[in-house]
Design an enzyme around this catalytic site. Structure first.
Site, PDB file in Angstrom:
ATOM      1  N   SER A   6       0.851  -1.191   0.000  1.00 55.73           N
ATOM      2  CA  SER A   6       0.000   0.000   0.000  1.00 55.73           C
ATOM      3  C   SER A   6       0.881   1.233   0.000  1.00 55.73           C
ATOM      4  O   SER A   6       1.791   1.344   0.824  1.00 55.73           O
ATOM      5  CB  SER A   6      -0.858   0.028   1.274  1.00 55.73           C
ATOM      6  N   HIS A  31      -1.347  -1.736  -4.022  1.00 56.35           N
ATOM      7  CA  HIS A  31      -2.600  -1.450  -3.305  1.00 56.35           C
ATOM      8  C   HIS A  31      -2.786   0.057  -3.183  1.00 56.35           C
ATOM      9  O   HIS A  31      -1.926   0.752  -2.627  1.00 56.35           O
ATOM     10  CB  HIS A  31      -2.539  -2.091  -1.911  1.00 56.35           C
ATOM     11  N   ASP A  33      -5.027   3.037  -1.782  1.00 55.90           N
ATOM     12  CA  ASP A  33      -6.051   3.329  -0.769  1.00 55.90           C
ATOM     13  C   ASP A  33      -6.782   4.635  -1.068  1.00 55.90           C
ATOM     14  O   ASP A  33      -6.199   5.710  -0.957  1.00 55.90           O
ATOM     15  CB  ASP A  33      -5.396   3.424   0.610  1.00 55.90           C
ATOM     16  N   MET A  35      -9.601   7.161   0.016  1.00 54.80           N
ATOM     17  CA  MET A  35     -10.387   7.538   1.191  1.00 54.80           C
ATOM     18  C   MET A  35     -11.130   8.838   0.901  1.00 54.80           C
ATOM     19  O   MET A  35     -10.541   9.788   0.381  1.00 54.80           O
ATOM     20  CB  MET A  35      -9.456   7.719   2.395  1.00 54.80           C
ATOM     21  N   HIS A  64      -8.615   0.041  -3.421  1.00 57.16           N
ATOM     22  CA  HIS A  64      -9.424  -0.173  -2.210  1.00 57.16           C
ATOM     23  C   HIS A  64     -10.251   1.091  -1.956  1.00 57.16           C
ATOM     24  O   HIS A  64      -9.706   2.108  -1.524  1.00 57.16           O
ATOM     25  CB  HIS A  64      -8.474  -0.472  -1.044  1.00 57.16           C
ATOM     26  N   MET A  66     -12.454   3.170   0.116  1.00 57.18           N
ATOM     27  CA  MET A  66     -13.013   3.434   1.440  1.00 57.18           C
ATOM     28  C   MET A  66     -13.896   4.675   1.276  1.00 57.18           C
ATOM     29  O   MET A  66     -13.514   5.799   1.626  1.00 57.18           O
ATOM     30  CB  MET A  66     -11.893   3.661   2.458  1.00 57.18           C
ATOM     31  N   MET A 135     -10.381  -6.561   6.591  1.00 60.59           N
ATOM     32  CA  MET A 135      -9.574  -5.521   7.243  1.00 60.59           C
ATOM     33  C   MET A 135      -9.064  -6.053   8.569  1.00 60.59           C
ATOM     34  O   MET A 135      -9.835  -6.560   9.392  1.00 60.59           O
ATOM     35  CB  MET A 135     -10.408  -4.260   7.469  1.00 60.59           C
ATOM     36  N   ASP A 173      -5.654  -6.711   5.153  1.00 59.12           N
ATOM     37  CA  ASP A 173      -5.160  -5.348   4.966  1.00 59.12           C
ATOM     38  C   ASP A 173      -5.090  -4.631   6.312  1.00 59.12           C
ATOM     39  O   ASP A 173      -6.111  -4.400   6.952  1.00 59.12           O
ATOM     40  CB  ASP A 173      -6.141  -4.609   4.034  1.00 59.12           C
TER      41      ASP A 173
HETATM   42  C1  DX5 Z   1      -5.954   1.418   5.918  1.00 59.51           C
HETATM   43  C2  DX5 Z   1      -5.611   0.941   4.520  1.00 59.51           C
HETATM   44  C3  DX5 Z   1      -4.484  -0.036   4.511  1.00 59.51           C
HETATM   45  C4  DX5 Z   1      -3.222   0.509   5.141  1.00 59.51           C
HETATM   46  C5  DX5 Z   1      -2.251  -0.621   5.310  1.00 59.51           C
HETATM   47  O1  DX5 Z   1      -7.224   1.994   5.900  1.00 59.51           O
HETATM   48  O2  DX5 Z   1      -6.714   0.304   3.918  1.00 59.51           O
HETATM   49  O3  DX5 Z   1      -4.207  -0.460   3.171  1.00 59.51           O
HETATM   50  O4  DX5 Z   1      -2.682   1.503   4.320  1.00 59.51           O
HETATM   51  O5  DX5 Z   1      -1.131  -0.077   5.828  1.00 59.51           O
HETATM   52  P1  DX5 Z   1      -0.325  -0.762   7.004  1.00 59.51           P
HETATM   53  O6  DX5 Z   1       0.309  -2.008   6.391  1.00 59.51           O
HETATM   54  O7  DX5 Z   1       0.656   0.304   7.334  1.00 59.51           O
HETATM   55  O8  DX5 Z   1      -1.269  -1.090   8.119  1.00 59.51           O
HETATM   56 ZN    ZN Z   2      -6.249  -0.655   1.971  1.00 63.59          ZN
END
Ligand code: DX5
Ligand code: ZN
Length: 214
Positions: A6, A31, A33, A35, A64, A66, A135, A173
């Site tokens: 990620s 990956h 992310d 948000m 991903h 969110m 998660m 994740d």
């Molecule tokens: C959190 C993300 C994850 C996060 C993982 O909301 O979905 O992908 O970035 O990062 P680490 O490995 O640092 O927990």
């Molecule tokens: Zn993620």
């Protein structure tokens, strides 16, 4: 076990170089992310950034979402270059319609569950899914601690997949590092997202190699 780094904790001022760093680790996916500041109390980036990253690499983009309304931007993320889109079962999207929308564009689709959501919430959709993302932290931030009890959901998914003779990928994740990766592999995880543990690691290539050997 495979690895999907990620870039949430990468140095965004040199994101292009960070993508090549991920390639050098021989990781399997990338990956991304996304948000929206509503579904989670954090805000990252959207389709314009992914569109810029797409020509830099052949890495498989594991996006991903969110987002409260992931259905609103599914087409934009696909146009920008997503290879797989996973969205949260807890979002406001119509799940069947959103899965169908992603599949009709020949893009892989996954459903994601937060720690407090029972894993059987995704069972009605398993026949249509390429991936289920469990998660192992509360979504929103990188660098949090791994929630080991979430691996019970992985074991339940392995069992359900065998029972129904399906072949979706099981991904986790959040909080995955060299130590927690062993518990993930033992539970039956196929793909592990690794953020902080990779970008702060003095030997990132060694970390990915070690996880591949689990
Ligand atoms: C959190 C993300 C994850 C996060 C993982 O909301 O979905 O992908 O970035 O990062 P680490 O490995 O640092 O927990
Ligand atoms: Zn993620």
């Amino acid at each position: 076990m495979k690895v999907s780094p990620s870039i949430l904790t990468c140095d965004f001022s040199k994101i292009g170089e960070e993508i090549h760093f991920v390639e050098e680790t021989k990781a399997d996916w990338l990956h991304l992310d996304i948000m929206d500041g509503v579904f989670v109390p954090n805000l990252t980036f959207g389709p314009p950034v992914i569109k810029r990253l797409r020509p830099l690499t052949d890495l498989f983009f594991d996006v991903h979402l969110m987002m409260q309304h992931p259905d609103w931007l599914v087409d934009a993320f696909i146009d920008a270059g997503a290879n797989l889109i996973n969205f949260h079962v807890e979002s406001d999207a119509n799940i069947e319609e959103t899965i169908a929308k992603i599949k009709e564009r020949d893009i892989k689709v996954g459903l994601t569950v937060k720690p407090n959501t029972p894993v059987d919430s995704v069972f009605p959709y398993l026949d249509s899914l390429d991936l289920v993302l469990v998660m192992t932290v509360e979504p929103g931030f990188g660098g949090q601690s791994f929630m080991e009890e979430q691996l019970e959901k992985v074991k339940a998914l392995v069992e359900e997949r065998e029972k129904r003779n399906l072949s979706f990928t099981i991904e986790v994740d959040g909080g995955v590092n060299r130590k927690t990766a062993e518990a993930c592999a033992n539970a039956g995880v196929d793909m592990a997202v690794v953020g902080n543990a990779l970008f702060t690691n003095p030997d990132p290539i060694g970390l990915v190699l070690a996880i591949h050997e689990l």
